[in-house]
Design a protein around this motif. Structure first.
Motif, PDB file in Angstrom:
ATOM      1  N   ALA A 238      -5.372   4.073  -5.621  1.00  0.00           N
ATOM      2  CA  ALA A 238      -4.995   3.230  -4.485  1.00  0.00           C
ATOM      3  C   ALA A 238      -6.040   3.261  -3.377  1.00  0.00           C
ATOM      4  O   ALA A 238      -6.664   4.288  -3.122  1.00  0.00           O
ATOM      5  CB  ALA A 238      -3.648   3.683  -3.924  1.00  0.00           C
ATOM      6  N   GLU A 239      -6.197   2.096  -2.733  1.00  0.00           N
ATOM      7  CA  GLU A 239      -7.068   2.009  -1.553  1.00  0.00           C
ATOM      8  C   GLU A 239      -6.318   2.482  -0.307  1.00  0.00           C
ATOM      9  O   GLU A 239      -6.918   2.949   0.649  1.00  0.00           O
ATOM     10  CB  GLU A 239      -7.523   0.555  -1.374  1.00  0.00           C
ATOM     11  CG  GLU A 239      -8.329   0.313  -0.125  1.00  0.00           C
ATOM     12  CD  GLU A 239      -9.024  -1.030  -0.099  1.00  0.00           C
ATOM     13  OE1 GLU A 239      -9.739  -1.356  -1.071  1.00  0.00           O
ATOM     14  OE2 GLU A 239      -8.851  -1.772   0.886  1.00  0.00           O
ATOM     15  N   GLN A 240      -5.005   2.368  -0.355  1.00  0.00           N
ATOM     16  CA  GLN A 240      -4.226   2.628   0.857  1.00  0.00           C
ATOM     17  C   GLN A 240      -2.810   3.017   0.452  1.00  0.00           C
ATOM     18  O   GLN A 240      -2.271   2.468  -0.517  1.00  0.00           O
ATOM     19  CB  GLN A 240      -4.194   1.339   1.690  1.00  0.00           C
ATOM     20  CG  GLN A 240      -3.633   1.471   3.071  1.00  0.00           C
ATOM     21  CD  GLN A 240      -3.751   0.159   3.853  1.00  0.00           C
ATOM     22  OE1 GLN A 240      -4.308  -0.813   3.365  1.00  0.00           O
ATOM     23  NE2 GLN A 240      -3.204   0.148   5.044  1.00  0.00           N
ATOM     24  N   ALA A 241      -2.200   3.927   1.249  1.00  0.00           N
ATOM     25  CA  ALA A 241      -0.834   4.377   0.940  1.00  0.00           C
ATOM     26  C   ALA A 241       0.150   4.134   2.070  1.00  0.00           C
ATOM     27  O   ALA A 241       1.340   4.328   1.901  1.00  0.00           O
ATOM     28  CB  ALA A 241      -0.839   5.858   0.595  1.00  0.00           C
ATOM     29  N   TYR A 242      -0.327   3.753   3.249  1.00  0.00           N
ATOM     30  CA  TYR A 242       0.552   3.366   4.364  1.00  0.00           C
ATOM     31  C   TYR A 242      -0.058   2.165   5.047  1.00  0.00           C
ATOM     32  O   TYR A 242      -1.268   2.168   5.255  1.00  0.00           O
ATOM     33  CB  TYR A 242       0.731   4.488   5.403  1.00  0.00           C
ATOM     34  CG  TYR A 242       1.603   4.036   6.561  1.00  0.00           C
ATOM     35  CD1 TYR A 242       2.987   4.193   6.529  1.00  0.00           C
ATOM     36  CD2 TYR A 242       1.048   3.372   7.678  1.00  0.00           C
ATOM     37  CE1 TYR A 242       3.788   3.721   7.565  1.00  0.00           C
ATOM     38  CE2 TYR A 242       1.853   2.901   8.702  1.00  0.00           C
ATOM     39  CZ  TYR A 242       3.215   3.078   8.635  1.00  0.00           C
ATOM     40  OH  TYR A 242       4.015   2.601   9.644  1.00  0.00           O
ATOM     41  N   PRO A 243       0.722   1.155   5.436  1.00  0.00           N
ATOM     42  CA  PRO A 243       2.149   0.965   5.214  1.00  0.00           C
ATOM     43  C   PRO A 243       2.462   0.378   3.847  1.00  0.00           C
ATOM     44  O   PRO A 243       3.633   0.220   3.510  1.00  0.00           O
ATOM     45  CB  PRO A 243       2.527  -0.024   6.336  1.00  0.00           C
ATOM     46  CG  PRO A 243       1.279  -0.836   6.555  1.00  0.00           C
ATOM     47  CD  PRO A 243       0.136   0.087   6.292  1.00  0.00           C
TER      48      PRO A 243
END
Ligand SMILES: C[S@@+](CC[C@H](N)C(=O)[O-])C[C@H]1O[C@@H](n2cnc3c(N)ncnc32)[C@H](O)[C@@H]1O
Length: 253
Positions: A238-243
């Motif tokens: 993943a590149e991002q986990a939030y949001p």
């Protein structure tokens, strides 16, 4: 330790920091900026974001404002082809779709948001894996959405695609070549598996694939689909986990 979020607003700064096929630098700045730093209050003073937020609220959206802000940052600054289109799977009342359409309109972009939904509520769900049940979200107000799109001059930017994904997507796949962002917000296992397995092989330019649901306690079926197909199947990190959980496909180089 807070880092400057300025590179996020500079399209020529992307990728901000590449690792393992995703822009981990941009993922950190968007995610921490929204969760821990002052990125959201800054965006509230941005007239394009504020106007698009008004459209989302006018139609009604289930998305947390940080999720809308995250979509805004990717659409406005991060898409590799700024004139790329957007596929949204799960539009309900159309809030997030008109939000993104209002951004495209305000920026004079050529792309379009294709908003896929039954607009009549959830189809069959898996009675064990999913918590949602058939008929949830049946009050989408499809005719009102069409009127809103017309009245707001959004018709060149938002096209609802009504029906089950596995019946509507095949006819729309020729339009996917220029898609810069896919927003998957349909909550349940089977359709998410289908969408990943059908769309990913057609993508060619590091498209953002944004999952709304997997990290919600009520959507383990969505997380199952992402783990099975995106992480184990396509071997992505993943590149991002939030949001949001955000991936890139094909992997960035
Ligand atoms: C959580 S809602 C979307 C919320 C929306 N993005 C917003 O801004 O509020 C999920 C939607 O997914 C749609 N959906 C789920 N599975 C579907 C399928 N197989 N085909 C079409 N629509 C589906 C439901 O009809 C529902 O409207």
């Amino acid at each position: 330790m807070a880092r400057s979020v300025e590179p996020l607003f500079n399209p020529s700064a992307y990728p901000i920091e590449l690792l393992g096929g995703r822009d981990i630098g941009a993922g950190y700045l968007r995610g921490c900026g929204l969760e821990f730093w002052d990125l959201y209050p800054r965006l509230e003073n941005d007239p394009v974001f504020a106007e698009a937020l008004g459209a989302a609220y006018a139609r009604g959206s289930l998305l947390h404002p940080h999720k809308l802000a995250n979509l805004y940052l990717m659409v406005r600054y991060g898409m590799r082809d700024e004139h790329g289109s957007i596929f949204e799977f799960g539009s309900y009342m159309g809030g997030s779709a008109v939000f993104m359409g209002a951004i495209l309109k305000a920026l004079g972009r050529n792309g379009k948001v294709y908003a896929f939904d039954t607009f009549e509520g959830m189809p069959e769900t898996d009675p064990v894996r999913d918590l949602h049940r058939p008929g949830d979200f049946a009050d989408a107000g499809y005719q009102q959405l069409l009127s809103y799109i017309d009245q707001q001059g959004l018709a060149p930017y938002v096209q609802p695609v009504k029906g089950l994904f596995d019946q509507t997507l095949p006819g729309m796949l020729p339009n996917i070549a220029d898609v810069g962002l896919i927003h998957i917000d349909c909550d349940i296992y089977e359709p998410i598996k289908y969408l990943i397995d059908t769309t990913f092989p057609q993508l060619s330019r590091g498209t953002y694939v944004v999952f709304d649901d997997p990290l919600f306690s009520s959507c383990l079926g969505a997380f199952d689909a992402v783990q099975e197909s995106v992480i184990r199947g396509f071997n992505l990190t993943a590149e991002q986990a939030y949001p949001h959980l955000v991936f890139r496909y094909p992997a960035l180089r």
